[in-house]
Design a protein around this motif. Structure first.
Motif, PDB file in Angstrom:
ATOM      1  N   TRP A  32      38.989  38.662  50.369  1.00 42.29           N
ATOM      2  CA  TRP A  32      39.477  39.068  49.053  1.00 42.29           C
ATOM      3  C   TRP A  32      40.568  40.133  49.144  1.00 42.29           C
ATOM      4  O   TRP A  32      41.464  40.180  48.290  1.00 42.29           O
ATOM      5  N   GLY A 151      38.760  43.330  31.066  1.00 46.30           N
ATOM      6  CA  GLY A 151      38.542  41.910  31.316  1.00 46.30           C
ATOM      7  C   GLY A 151      37.144  41.472  30.931  1.00 46.30           C
ATOM      8  O   GLY A 151      36.948  40.372  30.398  1.00 46.30           O
ATOM      9  N   MET A 155      35.967  38.526  28.325  1.00 43.22           N
ATOM     10  CA  MET A 155      35.082  37.434  28.748  1.00 43.22           C
ATOM     11  C   MET A 155      33.865  37.321  27.839  1.00 43.22           C
ATOM     12  O   MET A 155      33.402  36.210  27.548  1.00 43.22           O
ATOM     13  N   ILE A 178      43.121  35.682  30.259  1.00 44.58           N
ATOM     14  CA  ILE A 178      44.213  35.634  31.242  1.00 44.58           C
ATOM     15  C   ILE A 178      45.397  36.485  30.786  1.00 44.58           C
ATOM     16  O   ILE A 178      45.920  37.316  31.534  1.00 44.58           O
ATOM     17  N   SER A 181      44.440  40.444  30.315  1.00 43.53           N
ATOM     18  CA  SER A 181      44.014  41.164  31.517  1.00 43.53           C
ATOM     19  C   SER A 181      45.140  41.229  32.547  1.00 43.53           C
ATOM     20  O   SER A 181      45.135  42.101  33.420  1.00 43.53           O
ATOM     21  N   PHE A 192      43.051  42.406  41.296  1.00 40.63           N
ATOM     22  CA  PHE A 192      42.708  41.070  40.826  1.00 40.63           C
ATOM     23  C   PHE A 192      41.192  40.871  40.812  1.00 40.63           C
ATOM     24  O   PHE A 192      40.619  40.332  39.862  1.00 40.63           O
ATOM     25  N   THR A 193      40.520  41.340  41.865  1.00 43.84           N
ATOM     26  CA  THR A 193      39.077  41.128  41.973  1.00 43.84           C
ATOM     27  C   THR A 193      38.262  42.018  41.040  1.00 43.84           C
ATOM     28  O   THR A 193      37.086  41.737  40.797  1.00 43.84           O
ATOM     29  N   ILE A 195      38.643  42.073  38.009  1.00 45.41           N
ATOM     30  CA  ILE A 195      38.439  41.215  36.846  1.00 45.41           C
ATOM     31  C   ILE A 195      37.775  39.902  37.227  1.00 45.41           C
ATOM     32  O   ILE A 195      36.744  39.522  36.661  1.00 45.41           O
ATOM     33  N   TYR A 196      38.349  39.213  38.222  1.00 41.16           N
ATOM     34  CA  TYR A 196      37.902  37.851  38.514  1.00 41.16           C
ATOM     35  C   TYR A 196      36.791  37.772  39.550  1.00 41.16           C
ATOM     36  O   TYR A 196      36.372  36.679  39.918  1.00 41.16           O
ATOM     37  N   LEU A 200      33.821  38.934  36.052  1.00 37.23           N
ATOM     38  CA  LEU A 200      33.321  37.566  35.936  1.00 37.23           C
ATOM     39  C   LEU A 200      31.881  37.450  36.417  1.00 37.23           C
ATOM     40  O   LEU A 200      31.063  36.759  35.795  1.00 37.23           O
TER      41      LEU A 200
END
Length: 235
Positions: A32, A151, A155, A178, A181, A192-193, A195-196, A200
């Motif tokens: 990651w 984020g 969600m 998308i 965020s 990036f991680t 959020i995703y 998530l």
């Protein structure tokens, strides 16, 4: 409802926990980190060379811009709200309150994760800071950016759209996730991680037990029956 959805709940939990552990367990976050680093540096290098991009990132990370995301969510909510009778409008307002309470509780739960991670702008050296280059007040750093709270809120909104409204409303709400965020990632206030992976995984685990069991319905119905007013069940 809960037993019928148990396979989906378990699947979402396995996915969410597995996603988090794939980031948390490996040294330096495993595969990651190169993804995070590449995304950050891709956007960061353009801040000093593209004035239009710099202004865009600065404006979309100004606190005032958060009202745009709130407006977008409010308009989608309003689309369904105006079609309701008095009882339906009352139910939607209560559902909205429960959604906000869910967001607060899940966001606070995220603070309990054994992670304290500074944003990319506080991790790397010799980088471009939007607030310094543009002169526009922006949120371009965070001392604890994981999981991405902004984020996560988006969600949660998307999940409620899917649970209580329509699939096309959910698709629009995913677009909001998308679009709204992305500025936090471009400015370097979040990885990036954050959020995703972070947001998530929290959403998959927490919301599966809340929205795919009778819990959320029971809470909404309890409040609906308890508060007096026009449209109250039984009136």
């Amino acid at each position: 409802m809960g037993l019928r959805n148990l396979p989906a709940i378990l699947l979402l939990n396995v996915f969410g926990i597995g996603l988090f552990l794939s980031w948390y367990l490996p040294e330096n976050h495993g595969f990651w980190f190169p993804i995070d680093s590449s995304i950050f540096h891709y956007f960061n290098q353009h801040l000093a060379t593209n004035s239009s991009f710099l202004k865009l990132v600065a404006i979309t990370n100004n606190r005032a811009f958060d009202s745009v995301s709130l407006l977008a969510m409010g308009l989608l909510f309003l689309y369904f709200f105006v079609k309701q009778d008095a009882a339906g409008k009352r139910w939607m307002i209560i559902m909205g309150i429960v959604m906000l309470l869910t967001a607060v509780l899940l966001n606070q739960s995220g603070r309990l994760l054994p992670v304290e991670r500074p944003s990319p702008t506080l991790t790397f050296t010799d980088i471009n800071r939007v607030s310094e280059l543009s002169g526009i007040p922006t949120k371009d750093s965070s001392r604890d950016s994981f999981p991405g709270d902004h984020g996560l809120m988006l969600m949660i909104y998307a999940a409620f759209m899917l649970r209580y409204f329509t699939r096309w409303a959910f698709c629009i709400a995913v677009g909001y996730v998308i679009i709204f965020s992305l500025p936090r990632i471009m400015v370097g206030a979040h990885w990036f991680t954050d959020i995703y992976v972070g947001a998530l995984s929290m959403a998959c685990v927490g919301l599966s037990w809340w929205l795919l069991t009778p819990a959320s319905d029971a809470t909404i119905n309890f409040i609906n029956r308890s508060i007096p007013g026009k449209g109250k069940p039984g009136n």
